[in-house]
Design an enzyme around this catalytic site. Structure first.
Site, PDB file in Angstrom:
ATOM      1  CG  HIS A  70      -7.671   6.051   3.685  1.00  0.00           C
ATOM      2  ND1 HIS A  70      -6.547   6.783   3.993  1.00  0.00           N
ATOM      3  CD2 HIS A  70      -7.319   5.263   2.632  1.00  0.00           C
ATOM      4  CE1 HIS A  70      -5.562   6.457   3.176  1.00  0.00           C
ATOM      5  NE2 HIS A  70      -6.003   5.541   2.345  1.00  0.00           N
ATOM      6  CE  LYS A  96      -3.564  -0.369  -0.407  1.00  0.00           C
ATOM      7  NZ  LYS A  96      -4.280  -0.641  -1.685  1.00  0.00           N
TER       8      LYS A  96
END
Length: 313
Positions: free
Chosen positions: A273, A63
């Site tokens: 997120h 990520k």
């Protein structure tokens, strides 16, 4: 009969040579204006396309922007990339299959092209640095990092998405991150963001100058400067230009443009997120202050967008 076999072999060699030339033309957008003259059959073996072990590996971080970096490097006509993460050095089942299996996962290239593989799981796996060195102690390594707090939240968000897709429950981030009100050092996503610990293992095997650190936050904001640095590290001629990138206002990040074709990263990139309270985020950023400082010292530079390093306590 013998002449028939020899003639057939000669035809195959000429076809291989023409294929390698066509591949070069396609990778460079057909911009070459030179006239091609077929080489002699004695050099055809050398010019034949084949699968080669990687000369460069993107080792992480998860990520951190590894897919974006790989796709951007693939804009270069002298680069061919493995399309999928191979997980050769960090998955025992794959590693036992040997280098012949690993090579078979690589793209076909011609001499002079660089094969690049990326598997972000390599960075945090303790057994990987020595295994990579056993394959090729001179291989070039690229490590792309981003703010460790942001990386952790993105890591959780991906796992959450995968769980929900399979209709499986998953705890809220704050429950995994905190234990009795304090940061839980055993949380795996947290451990992956402790860059200094993992880099230390790589530096026991490889010299610092063999590992190029890419600023993932800067890459997303303005790709070209980071790509130019990567070209220099890989000893590639400068072929990637600012015109290869354009900002997609709908997606909110840069997309790629090459030979009249554009490409954006898949829909998982830029995914919103998972929520985390301001109080928990403050504790997380405070926790990363010392690890970030140690990492900066190891690589000999700071990172402007590592917000967790500058969070005011």
């Amino acid at each position: 009969m013998l002449w028939t076999v020899l003639l057939a072999l000669l035809v195959i060699l000429l076809l291989q040579t023409q294929l390698s030339v066509c591949l070069r033309e396609l990778r460079s957008g057909g911009s070459s204006s030179s006239v091609y003259s077929p080489p002699s059959s004695s050099s055809s073996f050398y010019n034949a396309t084949q699968q080669r072990l990687p000369g460069a590996i993107i080792i992480g971080v998860r990520k951190g922007g590894t897919r974006a970096l790989l796709e951007m490097l693939n804009l270069h006509p002298d680069v061919e990339v493995a399309k999928a993460e191979v997980h050769y050095f960090n998955v025992e089942e794959h590693y036992r299959r040997g280098l012949a299996w690993y090579r078979a996962q690589m793209p076909f290239t011609v001499p002079g092209q660089l094969t690049v593989e990326k598997t972000p799981g390599y960075f945090a796996a303790p057994q990987v640095p020595a295994r990579v060195s056993d394959m090729n102690p001179a291989v070039r390594l690229l490590l792309i990092v981003r703010d460790p707090a942001e990386r952790l939240i993105s890591d959780y968000t991906q796992v959450l998405h995968n769980r929900l897709t399979r209709h499986k429950p998953y705890k809220p981030l704050e429950e995994l991150l905190l234990h009795k009100g304090h940061i839980d050092p055993g949380y795996k996503a947290l451990q992956r963001s402790l860059y200094h610990q993992h880099l230390a293992r790589w530096l026991e095997v490889f010299p610092r100058e063999q590992i190029h650190v890419v600023d993932g936050d800067a890459l997303i904001r303005d790709p070209f400067p980071e790509l130019r640095k990567a070209e220099r590290f890989l000893d590639l001629p400068p072929r990637i230009n600012p015109s290869n990138f354009y900002y997609n206002t709908t997606k909110g990040f840069y997309c790629l443009l090459s030979a009249g074709h554009d490409k954006c990263l898949d829909e998982s990139k830029g995914r919103p997120h998972a929520p985390l309270s301001g109080q928990a985020l403050k504790k997380l950023c405070r926790y990363f202050r010392k690890p970030n400082k140690l990492f900066f010292e190891m690589v000999g530079r700071g990172f402007l967008y590592f917000l967790s390093s500058y969070w005011k306590i």
